[in-house]
Design an enzyme around this catalytic site. Structure first.
Site, short mmCIF file in Angstrom:
data_model
loop_
_atom_site.label_atom_id
_atom_site.label_comp_id
_atom_site.label_asym_id
_atom_site.label_seq_id
_atom_site.Cartn_x
_atom_site.Cartn_y
_atom_site.Cartn_z
N HIS A 1 -8.44 -12.78 -7.37
CA HIS A 1 -7.70 -14.01 -7.60
C HIS A 1 -8.32 -15.17 -6.82
O HIS A 1 -8.89 -14.99 -5.76
CB HIS A 1 -6.25 -13.85 -7.17
CG HIS A 1 -5.50 -12.83 -7.96
ND1 HIS A 1 -4.14 -12.62 -7.81
CD2 HIS A 1 -5.89 -11.95 -8.91
CE1 HIS A 1 -3.74 -11.66 -8.63
NE2 HIS A 1 -4.80 -11.23 -9.30
N HIS B 1 -6.25 -11.49 -14.69
CA HIS B 1 -6.52 -10.18 -15.27
C HIS B 1 -6.93 -10.26 -16.74
O HIS B 1 -7.91 -9.63 -17.15
CB HIS B 1 -5.29 -9.27 -15.15
CG HIS B 1 -4.92 -8.95 -13.74
ND1 HIS B 1 -3.79 -8.23 -13.40
CD2 HIS B 1 -5.54 -9.25 -12.55
CE1 HIS B 1 -3.72 -8.09 -12.10
NE2 HIS B 1 -4.77 -8.71 -11.56
N HIS C 1 1.92 -14.32 -14.34
CA HIS C 1 1.30 -14.53 -13.03
C HIS C 1 0.20 -15.58 -13.21
O HIS C 1 -0.72 -15.38 -14.00
CB HIS C 1 0.67 -13.24 -12.51
CG HIS C 1 1.66 -12.24 -12.01
ND1 HIS C 1 1.33 -10.92 -11.80
CD2 HIS C 1 2.96 -12.36 -11.67
CE1 HIS C 1 2.40 -10.27 -11.35
NE2 HIS C 1 3.39 -11.13 -11.26
N GLU D 1 0.19 -16.04 -7.51
CA GLU D 1 -0.31 -14.98 -6.63
C GLU D 1 -1.67 -15.38 -6.07
O GLU D 1 -2.52 -14.56 -5.79
CB GLU D 1 -0.45 -13.67 -7.38
CG GLU D 1 0.84 -13.04 -7.85
CD GLU D 1 0.59 -11.70 -8.53
OE1 GLU D 1 1.40 -10.79 -8.35
OE2 GLU D 1 -0.43 -11.57 -9.25
N TYR E 1 0.93 -1.30 -4.87
CA TYR E 1 -0.31 -1.08 -5.63
C TYR E 1 -0.65 0.40 -5.75
O TYR E 1 -1.36 0.80 -6.68
CB TYR E 1 -1.47 -1.81 -4.96
CG TYR E 1 -1.36 -3.32 -4.96
CD1 TYR E 1 -1.00 -4.02 -6.12
CD2 TYR E 1 -1.61 -4.04 -3.80
CE1 TYR E 1 -0.91 -5.40 -6.11
CE2 TYR E 1 -1.52 -5.43 -3.78
CZ TYR E 1 -1.17 -6.10 -4.94
OH TYR E 1 -1.08 -7.47 -4.93
N ASP F 1 -11.20 -8.00 -10.67
CA ASP F 1 -9.88 -8.54 -10.34
C ASP F 1 -9.92 -9.18 -8.97
O ASP F 1 -9.64 -8.53 -7.97
CB ASP F 1 -8.83 -7.42 -10.40
CG ASP F 1 -7.45 -7.89 -9.96
OD1 ASP F 1 -7.26 -9.11 -9.81
OD2 ASP F 1 -6.57 -7.05 -9.76
N HIS G 1 7.97 -6.47 -7.16
CA HIS G 1 6.64 -5.93 -7.49
C HIS G 1 6.48 -4.57 -6.81
O HIS G 1 6.67 -4.44 -5.61
CB HIS G 1 5.55 -6.88 -7.03
CG HIS G 1 4.21 -6.65 -7.66
ND1 HIS G 1 3.56 -5.43 -7.61
CD2 HIS G 1 3.40 -7.48 -8.39
CE1 HIS G 1 2.40 -5.53 -8.26
NE2 HIS G 1 2.30 -6.76 -8.74
N ASP H 1 -0.90 -11.54 -16.54
CA ASP H 1 -1.62 -12.09 -15.39
C ASP H 1 -2.85 -12.83 -15.91
O ASP H 1 -3.70 -12.24 -16.57
CB ASP H 1 -2.03 -10.96 -14.44
CG ASP H 1 -2.66 -11.49 -13.17
OD1 ASP H 1 -3.74 -12.11 -13.25
OD2 ASP H 1 -2.09 -11.29 -12.08
N HIS I 1 1.83 -2.13 -11.94
CA HIS I 1 0.53 -1.90 -12.57
C HIS I 1 0.60 -0.52 -13.23
O HIS I 1 0.93 0.47 -12.56
CB HIS I 1 -0.57 -1.91 -11.52
CG HIS I 1 -0.77 -3.24 -10.87
ND1 HIS I 1 -1.76 -3.46 -9.92
CD2 HIS I 1 -0.13 -4.43 -11.02
CE1 HIS I 1 -1.70 -4.73 -9.53
NE2 HIS I 1 -0.72 -5.33 -10.17
N GLU J 1 2.26 -4.83 -16.21
CA GLU J 1 1.36 -5.96 -15.98
C GLU J 1 0.05 -5.78 -16.72
O GLU J 1 -0.51 -4.68 -16.77
CB GLU J 1 1.09 -6.11 -14.48
CG GLU J 1 0.25 -7.32 -14.14
CD GLU J 1 0.19 -7.61 -12.65
OE1 GLU J 1 -0.77 -8.29 -12.24
OE2 GLU J 1 1.08 -7.15 -11.91
N ARG K 1 0.82 -1.21 0.00
CA ARG K 1 0.00 0.00 0.00
C ARG K 1 0.85 1.26 0.00
O ARG K 1 0.35 2.36 0.16
CB ARG K 1 -0.93 -0.01 1.22
CG ARG K 1 -1.90 -1.18 1.23
CD ARG K 1 -2.81 -1.18 0.02
NE ARG K 1 -3.55 -2.42 -0.11
CZ ARG K 1 -4.25 -2.76 -1.18
NH1 ARG K 1 -4.27 -1.96 -2.23
NH2 ARG K 1 -4.91 -3.90 -1.22
#
Length: 278
Positions: free
Chosen positions: A228, A181, A213, A258, A72, A226, A69, A178, A109, A144, A39
């Site tokens: 997972h 996604h 991913h 993920e 976000y 989105d 990564h 992904d 992203h 991504e 975050r």
């Protein structure tokens, strides 16, 4: 014979060496990690001795294709100047850190244009990449593929291609696909994997695909959402992932789980995929 390059998302809170040992415990030969809190926030100070130990372990155990990564919250095409500046500062710092592990990847992203329009968003993203990428870097930055929530950029291969086309150092950028996604974005990798790969090749080029991913989805095809799911427990189904890891155009790539799992769950999925790899 090609070996399956498979891993999952791991924490580096105890250091890279510890993460590497966690990967080996679950029979992974690669892994992905967050550069800092997903975050946002300040990253931990780089422990060079820990990284030296990790690099020794990685060489001995053939741990390769490590993927960092970005958080976000990184949004280089926000309407907010302060948010864009945060993205610039974080990415600049992250790309210094990733060089401690040579020839690794940095996945992010692309961001949300927040009503400015796709064209403006693409320009802001590519402008930032042109500012931060440099000839001597060994890290490859990965855009991504996104599901298409709200004003997300990267929901189509065309949008990703437009970003890449505007980057001067194109050998420093690529794509991470992904599975959740792209399926949620309307690419039918369940029933037409070959057709989706042909489209990717035509629009972007499979030479730009550096990682995958592996995530099942809680959503229906083309939902634009989105969420997972564990492999085989969602709308993509287990056979889709077996098809992907064995596809001649994909089988050489690093695959990162993920899925909503702890280490034991990742171990089960890795074992399942290794047994299915031909």
């Amino acid at each position: 014979m090609t070996e399956l390059k498979i891993g999952c998302h791991l924490s580096i809170s105890k250091g890279f060496e510890a993460a590497g040992k966690d990967a080996l415990k679950i029979d992974a030969n690669t892994f992905q990690y967050f550069t800092r809190n997903p975050r946002g926030g300040k990253a931990k100070k780089t422990d060079e001795e820990d990284i030296k130990r990790f690099l020794k372990l990685a060489k001995e155990q053939n741990l390769t294709a490590i993927i960092a990564h970005a958080p976000y919250t990184l949004n280089p095409c926000s309407t907010s100047e302060s948010t864009r500046e945060f993205a610039r500062m974080v990415m600049k710092d992250d790309l210094i850190r990733t060089e401690y592990i040579p020839n690794s990847f940095y996945n992010f992203h692309p961001g949300s244009h927040m009503g400015q329009g796709v064209e403006v968003g693409i320009k802001l993203i590519s402008d930032l990449l042109n500012e931060l990428l440099y000839e001597e870097m060994t890290t490859t930055v990965l855009l991504e593929t996104m599901a298409g929530k709200g004003s997300e950029i990267g929901k189509s291969f065309e949008e990703l291609a437009q970003i890449i086309d505007k980057v001067k150092l194109q050998d420093k950028v690529g794509v991470c696909l992904d599975t959740c996604h792209v399926y949620d974005a309307g690419y039918d990798i369940v029933n037409d994997l070959e057709g989706v790969l042909d489209e990717f090749e035509k629009i972007i080029g499979l030479n730009k695909l550096y990682a995958v991913h592996l995530n099942d989805s809680k959503n229906e095809f083309g939902s634009g959402k989105d969420r997972h799911e564990k492999l085989g427990k969602g709308t993509l189904g287990l056979q889709t992932f077996i098809n992907i890891i064995n596809h001649p155009k994909l089988r050489h790539l690093p695959f990162i789980l993920e899925t909503p799992n702890e280490l034991d769950g990742y171990a089960e999925e890795i074992s399942l995929l290794r047994k299915a790899f031909k």
